[in-house]
Design a protein around this motif. Structure first.
Motif, short mmCIF file in Angstrom:
data_model
loop_
_atom_site.label_atom_id
_atom_site.label_comp_id
_atom_site.label_asym_id
_atom_site.label_seq_id
_atom_site.Cartn_x
_atom_site.Cartn_y
_atom_site.Cartn_z
N LEU A 145 0.89 -1.40 -0.25
CA LEU A 145 0.09 0.09 -0.10
C LEU A 145 1.07 1.20 0.06
O LEU A 145 0.42 3.10 -0.23
N GLY A 146 1.73 1.67 0.84
CA GLY A 146 3.16 2.79 0.93
C GLY A 146 3.43 2.95 -0.93
O GLY A 146 3.20 3.79 -0.90
N ALA A 147 4.15 1.24 -1.19
CA ALA A 147 4.85 1.88 -2.87
C ALA A 147 3.60 1.98 -3.71
O ALA A 147 4.21 2.64 -4.51
N LEU A 148 2.37 1.63 -3.44
CA LEU A 148 1.45 2.03 -4.57
C LEU A 148 0.57 3.74 -4.50
O LEU A 148 0.30 4.69 -5.14
N TRP A 149 0.99 4.13 -2.95
CA TRP A 149 0.48 5.83 -2.51
C TRP A 149 2.27 6.87 -3.11
O TRP A 149 1.88 7.50 -4.13
N LEU A 150 3.24 5.51 -2.43
CA LEU A 150 5.01 6.62 -3.24
C LEU A 150 3.98 6.83 -4.79
O LEU A 150 5.52 7.61 -5.53
N PHE A 151 4.62 5.46 -5.67
CA PHE A 151 3.90 6.13 -6.83
C PHE A 151 2.87 6.55 -7.53
O PHE A 151 3.36 7.50 -8.47
N ILE A 152 1.80 6.66 -6.42
CA ILE A 152 0.81 8.09 -7.16
C ILE A 152 1.25 8.86 -7.09
O ILE A 152 0.97 10.47 -7.13
N ILE A 153 1.75 9.32 -5.59
CA ILE A 153 2.00 10.67 -5.53
C ILE A 153 3.44 11.16 -6.39
O ILE A 153 3.17 12.25 -6.78
N ILE A 154 4.75 10.57 -6.96
CA ILE A 154 5.36 10.85 -7.53
C ILE A 154 5.34 11.39 -8.90
O ILE A 154 5.93 11.69 -9.67
N THR A 155 4.16 10.57 -9.72
CA THR A 155 3.12 10.45 -10.34
C THR A 155 2.69 11.97 -10.57
O THR A 155 2.49 12.74 -11.77
N VAL A 156 1.98 12.77 -10.08
CA VAL A 156 1.17 13.35 -9.48
C VAL A 156 1.99 14.81 -9.72
O VAL A 156 1.85 15.68 -10.69
N ILE A 157 3.35 14.46 -9.26
CA ILE A 157 4.11 15.64 -8.84
C ILE A 157 4.53 16.03 -10.56
O ILE A 157 5.23 16.90 -10.66
N ALA A 158 5.42 14.78 -10.96
CA ALA A 158 5.42 14.85 -12.70
C ALA A 158 5.14 15.20 -13.14
O ALA A 158 5.69 16.34 -13.95
N LEU A 159 3.51 14.95 -13.59
CA LEU A 159 2.42 15.45 -14.17
C LEU A 159 2.64 17.05 -13.50
O LEU A 159 2.45 17.79 -14.85
N ARG A 160 2.27 17.75 -12.39
CA ARG A 160 2.11 19.01 -12.32
C ARG A 160 3.40 19.84 -12.84
O ARG A 160 2.97 20.86 -13.07
N ARG A 161 4.75 19.36 -12.69
CA ARG A 161 6.13 19.40 -12.96
C ARG A 161 5.69 20.12 -14.58
O ARG A 161 6.20 21.52 -15.08
N ASP A 162 5.01 19.06 -15.41
CA ASP A 162 4.96 19.84 -16.56
C ASP A 162 4.20 20.35 -17.04
O ASP A 162 5.02 20.68 -18.14
N LEU A 163 2.98 20.21 -16.60
CA LEU A 163 2.16 21.10 -16.90
C LEU A 163 2.24 22.64 -16.81
O LEU A 163 1.99 23.50 -17.23
#
Length: 166
Positions: A14-32
Motif C-alpha cells: 500500500l505504501g509503494a502504491l501511494w508513493l508511485f501515485i505521489i511521484i506521478t502527480v508531482i511529475a505531471l504537475r511540473r510538466d503542466l
C-alpha cells in the motif's frame, strides 16, 4: 506465513502504491506548469549543452490594409490564423477565447473557452488570465495576475499573438 508478516507485506505494498501515485502527480504537475520553451532539449545518453542565448527578434509591425483613420487604441493580431485582424478598443472589455460569445474567437486547441480579458483602467489597458490551462503570456512571461499591457508588447494566447497599438 504468519498473520503479522502478511499484514506488514500488505502495508508495504500500500505504501509503494501511494508513493508511485505521489511521484506521478508531482511529475505531471511540473510538466503542466513548465512552459515548452523553458524545457531543455536533451537527448538521453548525451550531456545537456548550455544553449546560447537567442537574439530576440524585434516585434514585427503587422501589415494592416489601409482603412479610415482610427482614433484611439486597437488590438492587432500579429501571428496566428486571424493575422491582421484589428479590434478597435473602446471603453468595454475584450474577451479572448474559444467560446462563441468571446469578442475575439480563437479556434485553437491551446486556447481555453474563456482564456483572457483585456479591459481599460486609469488610461491604460489591463490583461487578465481567466484561469486558462496553457496561460496567457506577455513577452515570454506568464501572467498570474492582472497586468498592464504596454503598446507594442506581444501578448500570446495559445498560438495567437496580439499587440496593443495606439
Amino acid at each position: 506465513m504468519t498473520e503479522f508478516a502478511l499484514t506488514l507485506l500488505r502495508l508495504a505494498f500500500l505504501g509503494a502504491l501511494w508513493l508511485f501515485i505521489i511521484i506521478t502527480v508531482i511529475a505531471l504537475r511540473r510538466d503542466l506548469l513548465q512552459p515548452r520553451e523553458a524545457r531543455p532539449a536533451t537527448v538521453p545518453g548525451k550531456p545537456a549543452k548550455h544553449p546560447k542565448p537567442a537574439k530576440q527578434p524585434k516585434p514585427k509591425k503587422p501589415k494592416v490594409a489601409k482603412a479610415p483613420k482610427r482614433t484611439g487604441p486597437s488590438l492587432v493580431v500579429t501571428e496566428g490564423p486571424l493575422q491582421n485582424t484589428v479590434i478597435p478598443l473602446g471603453t468595454a472589455q475584450v474577451t479572448i477565447g474559444r467560446a462563441p460569445d468571446s469578442t475575439l474567437v480563437i479556434d485553437d486547441d491551446y486556447a481555453s473557452s474563456r482564456h483572457a480579458r483585456i479591459y481599460p483602467s486609469e488610461g491604460g489597458w489591463i490583461v487578465e488570465d481567466l484561469g486558462s490551462t496553457n496561460g496567457t503570456w506577455i513577452d515570454r512571461t506568464r501572467i498570474t495576475s492582472p497586468t498592464i499591457l504596454a503598446p507594442g508588447v506581444p501578448l500570446r494566447v495559445g498560438r495567437t499573438t496580439l499587440q496593443l497599438q495606439r
